[in-house]
Design an enzyme around this catalytic site. Sequence first.
Site, mmCIF file in Angstrom:
data_model
loop_
_atom_site.group_PDB
_atom_site.id
_atom_site.type_symbol
_atom_site.label_atom_id
_atom_site.label_comp_id
_atom_site.label_asym_id
_atom_site.label_seq_id
_atom_site.Cartn_x
_atom_site.Cartn_y
_atom_site.Cartn_z
ATOM 1 N N GLU A 13 -8.546 -1.493 8.016
ATOM 2 C CA GLU A 13 -8.835 -1.211 6.607
ATOM 3 C C GLU A 13 -9.391 -2.437 5.896
ATOM 4 O O GLU A 13 -10.393 -2.361 5.169
ATOM 5 C CB GLU A 13 -7.558 -0.744 5.909
ATOM 6 C CG GLU A 13 -7.205 0.709 6.125
ATOM 7 C CD GLU A 13 -6.110 1.159 5.171
ATOM 8 O OE1 GLU A 13 -6.115 0.687 4.014
ATOM 9 O OE2 GLU A 13 -5.262 1.969 5.580
ATOM 10 N N GLY A 63 0.845 -5.703 8.931
ATOM 11 C CA GLY A 63 0.885 -4.371 9.521
ATOM 12 C C GLY A 63 0.321 -4.413 10.927
ATOM 13 O O GLY A 63 0.309 -5.462 11.583
ATOM 14 N N GLY A 122 -8.042 2.582 17.445
ATOM 15 C CA GLY A 122 -6.924 3.422 17.054
ATOM 16 C C GLY A 122 -7.273 4.558 16.119
ATOM 17 O O GLY A 122 -6.396 5.351 15.779
ATOM 18 N N GLU A 123 -8.519 4.659 15.694
ATOM 19 C CA GLU A 123 -8.970 5.758 14.840
ATOM 20 C C GLU A 123 -9.858 6.692 15.657
ATOM 21 O O GLU A 123 -10.544 6.269 16.586
ATOM 22 C CB GLU A 123 -9.739 5.222 13.627
ATOM 23 C CG GLU A 123 -8.921 4.293 12.754
ATOM 24 C CD GLU A 123 -7.743 4.975 12.093
ATOM 25 O OE1 GLU A 123 -7.825 6.205 11.853
ATOM 26 O OE2 GLU A 123 -6.738 4.291 11.821
ATOM 27 N N ASP A 179 -2.843 -2.770 13.815
ATOM 28 C CA ASP A 179 -4.305 -2.804 13.943
ATOM 29 C C ASP A 179 -4.976 -1.893 12.928
ATOM 30 O O ASP A 179 -6.103 -2.163 12.498
ATOM 31 C CB ASP A 179 -4.704 -2.392 15.365
ATOM 32 C CG ASP A 179 -4.239 -3.397 16.410
ATOM 33 O OD1 ASP A 179 -4.127 -4.590 16.063
ATOM 34 O OD2 ASP A 179 -3.977 -2.997 17.558
ATOM 35 N N GLY A 180 -4.314 -0.817 12.521
ATOM 36 C CA GLY A 180 -4.889 0.061 11.507
ATOM 37 C C GLY A 180 -5.015 -0.614 10.155
ATOM 38 O O GLY A 180 -6.014 -0.438 9.451
ATOM 39 N N THR A 192 0.835 -1.204 0.000
ATOM 40 C CA THR A 192 0.000 0.000 0.000
ATOM 41 C C THR A 192 0.866 1.249 0.000
ATOM 42 O O THR A 192 1.952 1.290 0.589
ATOM 43 C CB THR A 192 -0.924 0.008 1.226
ATOM 44 O OG1 THR A 192 -0.133 -0.048 2.420
ATOM 45 C CG2 THR A 192 -1.852 -1.191 1.196
ATOM 46 N N GLU A 193 0.358 2.292 -0.669
ATOM 47 C CA GLU A 193 1.075 3.557 -0.784
ATOM 48 C C GLU A 193 0.330 4.709 -0.138
ATOM 49 O O GLU A 193 0.896 5.793 0.019
ATOM 50 C CB GLU A 193 1.321 3.874 -2.261
ATOM 51 C CG GLU A 193 2.144 2.818 -2.987
ATOM 52 C CD GLU A 193 2.276 3.100 -4.462
ATOM 53 O OE1 GLU A 193 1.597 4.055 -4.938
ATOM 54 O OE2 GLU A 193 3.038 2.392 -5.146
ATOM 55 N N ARG A 240 3.086 11.546 15.516
ATOM 56 C CA ARG A 240 3.438 10.306 14.843
ATOM 57 C C ARG A 240 4.928 10.249 14.502
ATOM 58 O O ARG A 240 5.475 9.161 14.295
ATOM 59 C CB ARG A 240 2.610 10.143 13.565
ATOM 60 C CG ARG A 240 1.110 10.021 13.804
ATOM 61 C CD ARG A 240 0.390 9.599 12.533
ATOM 62 N NE ARG A 240 0.697 8.229 12.186
ATOM 63 C CZ ARG A 240 0.001 7.169 12.584
ATOM 64 N NH1 ARG A 240 -1.057 7.339 13.360
ATOM 65 N NH2 ARG A 240 0.341 5.955 12.211
#
Length: 701
Positions: free
Chosen positions: A368, A361, A667-668, A363-364, A336-337, A470
């Site tokens: 998705e 990756g 996390g969002e 949890d984010g 992914t980009e 971040r």
Amino acid sequence: MAGSRAVLRACSLCPWEGDLLLPQAFPSKRQAPPGPTRYQGSQRTDAQGHAAAGPHSPGRPRTAARQHFCAAPTPPVITALQADAVELRRRPAGLEGRLRRCPGLCPRCCQRTWLRCDPAQAHSVSSASSPPPARAAAPATAGAANGPATPGVRAPPARRPGRAGRAGAMGAAEPLRSVLWVKRQRCAVSLEPARALLRWWPSPGPGPDAPGADAFSVPVSEIITVEEADAHKKCHASGQWQKMGQPCAFTVHCVKRARRHRWKWAQVTFWSTDEQLCHLWLQTLRELLERLTSRPKHLLVFINPLGGKGQGKQIYERKVAPLFTLASITTEVIVTERANQAKETLCEVSMDKYDGIVCVGGDGMFSEVLHGLIERTQRSAGVDQNQFCAKLVPSPLRIGIIPAGSTDCVCYSTVGTNDAETSALHIVVGDSLSMDVSSVHHNNVLLRYSVSLLGYGFYGDLIEDSEKKRWMGPARYDFSGLKTFLSHHCYEGTVSFLPAQHTTGSPRDLKPCRSGCLVCRQSRQQLEQEQALRGRQDSEKVEEWHVICGKFLAINATNMSCACPRSPRGLSPAAHLGDGTLDLILIRKCSRFNFLRFLLRHTNQYDQFDFSFVEVYRVKKFQFTSKSLDEEDHALKDRGKQGLGQICCDNPASCRLAPRSSWNCDGEILHSSAIEVRVHCQLIQLFARGIEETPQQEPCS
């Protein structure tokens, strides 16, 4: 006499190679036969060399002789012996017309083999699964049509008409047992298809002994693959191998359990001097593996190269891709980009050719993939996700999680560790675990789905502040957590919830969700029965909602334990993955010291709900509404959230009332404080098994 039997043997695996052994007659098949008696020419002696009575001596019953050939490549030539006026040889051609076969046990080497007996006599070795009568001219051992008998393996029974589904040389319920070598150790190896279990144990004697405490076992479902090994590279030119002959080998790639719920890739190589025996084991194991239909063959992989420490791509190439290649799993990899690229891809591409989805990756990244898969499934089924009461359709595809993030809460709570190799092995063996999903709505609009934590107050302020930092990496959570704790804000509002009546568990029953959880299975059955007895609208009318008002430091709703390496037990240790409920945790206004005591309970074994200011409920739905504040009060409340230094200096012990917080949804950030939440029981499936209660025995390697 039917109660006695005489057995002739000639076995290259026994100490008396080339001799003829005859056990003494015994009155019942349930009584073990005494020690064997040895024939040497015309003189018959026992194992100590003393003379013994012949089969026609006085006091010894006359019986129909039964000839037994142990499986050996080239058994010695048997000399003629008169027994019951019948001349017995290795292949008695004159008796083929009236002899038939039955399975038996070699009295000396304890290997299951074939006996030839007179049909006029009763079978002393028989069972419900014994093969039907067959002509003696048929091959008596596996591979007899192509050469000598295979050593140390029982020959399969004759194939019954119409049973085309039998597994090659071994039936579905017929065990396979042989004497093989593991490294330089002689082992007895058995395969039981009925139990789907491969076992082996050291057997230094002439035959396979009974398994003891040093026996190892591997379920067939945890075998990755079986391949033929290169015996020339593995075999050392020792005198032992030179005496045994040219070895043949095959390697079993399987799962090995390590500490702390970790799985490791292990290889066990079995040796034998008989090539037909190795091919028999290879064919049988491969046919059993082909029957495992739950294993994926083609996967769609999403990799987040920036998640966690930015090691996602390296972790996949180094630890995951070799296992997929070994298991013959083909993959389509997408790096992914940008944000939400995985979600958009899942909504657009055709998923018919995939058996599952893998996300590499944190949890984010999993969130998705989760949203894209659920949205695609509901759109295909014609379900409106914005309707709070809509019944969502479960997705048929499973999701695999390769942990490469900062916390990896979902992976840790479902597998028990955040090890990439362990998660990859769960995908390879095709494990499946159903999990609840909560839908979060605001004014009849779907905001997000949640599978782990939905937090307001402390955890909402923490995630909102950490998003601004971040650049600090995973350390931003520690900094923001300390800052939020010192701020010590509380929020006033109203919580309404619907208690779960269908579940058999409780948030404080100290019964965590484990692999094969009985609470999840019974709760789903009870929930389905409850929905079938009364309609959804009628059920809504009789449901009794509970209402709680007050000032709260934090409001947490968890679908799972939310365990992670820093908090091994999680926010709610007894939360279950698939019981259709949420654990609603309310932390009322309290001092900083008491709140610190509560937070420290997440890192130890004490009951974190054993405080007067903490309440926990198991619910199916809940709503939250923050108290509306007058405009004139906003300036005063906002000043309480302005700076950390002012809070620490002016009134560090007080709990400052703030206007509103944000929701931390896996996390969002959700900026709408007024929400409605509903649990959808077992909406998705993961490539996982759940946390196992106790690690099983490790296989030798």
